[in-house]
Design a protein around this motif. Sequence first.
Motif, mmCIF file in Angstrom:
data_model
loop_
_atom_site.group_PDB
_atom_site.id
_atom_site.type_symbol
_atom_site.label_atom_id
_atom_site.label_comp_id
_atom_site.label_asym_id
_atom_site.label_seq_id
_atom_site.Cartn_x
_atom_site.Cartn_y
_atom_site.Cartn_z
ATOM 1 N N MET A 35 0.823 -1.201 0.000
ATOM 2 C CA MET A 35 0.000 0.000 0.000
ATOM 3 C C MET A 35 0.860 1.256 0.000
ATOM 4 O O MET A 35 0.484 2.284 -0.570
ATOM 5 N N TYR A 36 2.029 1.176 0.604
ATOM 6 C CA TYR A 36 2.955 2.324 0.572
ATOM 7 C C TYR A 36 3.348 2.621 -0.871
ATOM 8 O O TYR A 36 3.408 3.791 -1.290
ATOM 9 N N LEU A 37 3.608 1.556 -1.649
ATOM 10 C CA LEU A 37 3.957 1.744 -3.056
ATOM 11 C C LEU A 37 2.776 2.287 -3.849
ATOM 12 O O LEU A 37 2.935 3.126 -4.745
ATOM 13 N N VAL A 38 1.582 1.810 -3.524
ATOM 14 C CA VAL A 38 0.383 2.296 -4.205
ATOM 15 C C VAL A 38 0.229 3.795 -3.985
ATOM 16 O O VAL A 38 -0.061 4.564 -4.911
ATOM 17 N N ARG A 39 0.441 4.231 -2.762
ATOM 18 C CA ARG A 39 0.291 5.647 -2.426
ATOM 19 C C ARG A 39 1.382 6.501 -3.053
ATOM 20 O O ARG A 39 1.126 7.588 -3.578
ATOM 21 N N SER A 40 2.613 6.015 -3.016
ATOM 22 C CA SER A 40 3.744 6.837 -3.443
ATOM 23 C C SER A 40 3.952 6.857 -4.947
ATOM 24 O O SER A 40 4.441 7.849 -5.497
ATOM 25 N N SER A 41 3.589 5.786 -5.630
ATOM 26 C CA SER A 41 3.887 5.696 -7.063
ATOM 27 C C SER A 41 2.652 5.679 -7.954
ATOM 28 O O SER A 41 2.768 5.801 -9.174
ATOM 29 N N GLY A 42 1.475 5.489 -7.363
ATOM 30 C CA GLY A 42 0.260 5.506 -8.149
ATOM 31 C C GLY A 42 -0.030 4.215 -8.890
ATOM 32 O O GLY A 42 -0.954 4.162 -9.710
ATOM 33 N N ILE A 43 0.712 3.151 -8.613
ATOM 34 C CA ILE A 43 0.476 1.880 -9.285
ATOM 35 C C ILE A 43 -0.667 1.142 -8.591
ATOM 36 O O ILE A 43 -1.121 1.533 -7.513
ATOM 37 N N SER A 44 -1.134 0.061 -9.218
ATOM 38 C CA SER A 44 -2.221 -0.714 -8.632
ATOM 39 C C SER A 44 -1.685 -1.592 -7.501
ATOM 40 O O SER A 44 -0.475 -1.791 -7.364
ATOM 41 N N PHE A 45 -2.601 -2.134 -6.701
ATOM 42 C CA PHE A 45 -2.184 -2.988 -5.590
ATOM 43 C C PHE A 45 -1.516 -4.261 -6.108
ATOM 44 O O PHE A 45 -0.513 -4.714 -5.551
ATOM 45 N N GLY A 46 -2.053 -4.827 -7.193
ATOM 46 C CA GLY A 46 -1.446 -6.030 -7.773
ATOM 47 C C GLY A 46 -0.039 -5.762 -8.267
ATOM 48 O O GLY A 46 0.870 -6.575 -8.072
ATOM 49 N N GLU A 47 0.164 -4.604 -8.918
ATOM 50 C CA GLU A 47 1.503 -4.237 -9.407
ATOM 51 C C GLU A 47 2.458 -4.036 -8.242
ATOM 52 O O GLU A 47 3.641 -4.395 -8.324
ATOM 53 N N ALA A 48 1.945 -3.460 -7.170
ATOM 54 C CA ALA A 48 2.793 -3.242 -5.990
ATOM 55 C C ALA A 48 3.234 -4.577 -5.387
ATOM 56 O O ALA A 48 4.394 -4.730 -4.987
ATOM 57 N N LEU A 49 2.330 -5.535 -5.328
ATOM 58 C CA LEU A 49 2.691 -6.852 -4.796
ATOM 59 C C LEU A 49 3.746 -7.521 -5.674
ATOM 60 O O LEU A 49 4.705 -8.122 -5.168
#
Length: 411
Positions: free
Chosen positions: A80-94
């Motif tokens: 979720m930190y990546l989702v917030r900081s980079s704007g990517i989807s949750f699946g992409e962050a995982l």
Amino acid sequence: MTEYALENDFRLGKLLVDLDLVSRTRVEQAAVLSSLTTLPLGKLLSMLDYVPERLIKSTIEAQSLLRDRLIKPDLAKKAMYLVRSSGISFGEALRALGFENPGTKRSRLGELLTDSKKVGEKQLEFGLAISNSSGLPLGQVFILMNKITEDFLRVALALQRELRRGNIERPRVIARLATADQADETANSLPSLNSERTKLGELLVSAGIIEEEKVTQASEISASLNMLLGEFLVQKAVIERDVLTLALKLQSLIWQGRVSLAQAAGILKDATSYLSSDDFKIATNGSVSEIDEKSISLFNFFRLSGYLSAPMLHDAVEKLKTRPRLIASVMKHAETGHDTAEGVNQEATRLALKDPRTLRMILNEIYPEDRPVVDSGLVLHKLVQDGKMSLKEALFNFCIKRSGIDASFDS
């Protein structure tokens, strides 16, 4: 974020707090407003600009994986930190964190239903829109609109879990769903033998929104076009999408035993009656525009909803005459120069009630048992004024709240 015990749940509000997306205070505030408006918690948090809608959606994806025990809370928080900081989807962050089987894209229920040809792309889009506005899960929306059965949904969700766990390949899931039974296409308009399984057409007929013969015809035509009955009725402008959303929500409550068909039909009839009323046409100059909706007064909101009726206004006048403090408030706004009970009349009261603070004070003092209803109206009216909700959606939700039934949905 601490590790969850196995018995702990993953309710949306708690998860949003644990993922550092919103404060506990704001969740509690939104939860109170949710109870007043019957709106889903996630939708309210987004409406209030507490949590962006994309983060609500990502949290719901995380919620599903956490409940299936496919990821751990610490991984969800990093993603979720990546989702917030980079704007990517949750699946992409995982995936960026090395989790190879996120199951947040190709294993979503809607995609499994479309790939197995159980639901068309346009039907999925329609179902997602209804799900978002009503707070009902997507699978439940399709059950209510008779596209799939409860047994089929259980099979689909079980296969979805096994797919996410890597225990079955996706082609096998699609093949299994493609051959599974779905809903009886003739059941949309026929009366149900089980009152707890009232059909959409039956509810619309009971509410006087559409004639039984027309429902039958619409059901036959929509089935021949491979369309959902509700989708067809909206497309042909027989009913509006907001009306369908309310009807499906009430239908779900009937199925859960929280309200009877007669009660649900009454609520639906009351909620839609204002659409053809002279008050509505006068208040909105014959049409509903964004400017009209945002400028509507709380007094007119209560009038349009049917809550502040002519008999109620007359009753308020009579009760005001026995309360000196309220008389003074009325006369202040009426500017008649009188400050006695003799000066209180319906017109003076109407002028006083057009002031939101005076309206709330008078209603709460004269009708203390209606305080939850008044508070609900205040919240919904504010959402309309802020452009967060349409006037129709607000009035429909207010009608449900006025009915006194529990229309909340777990998340």
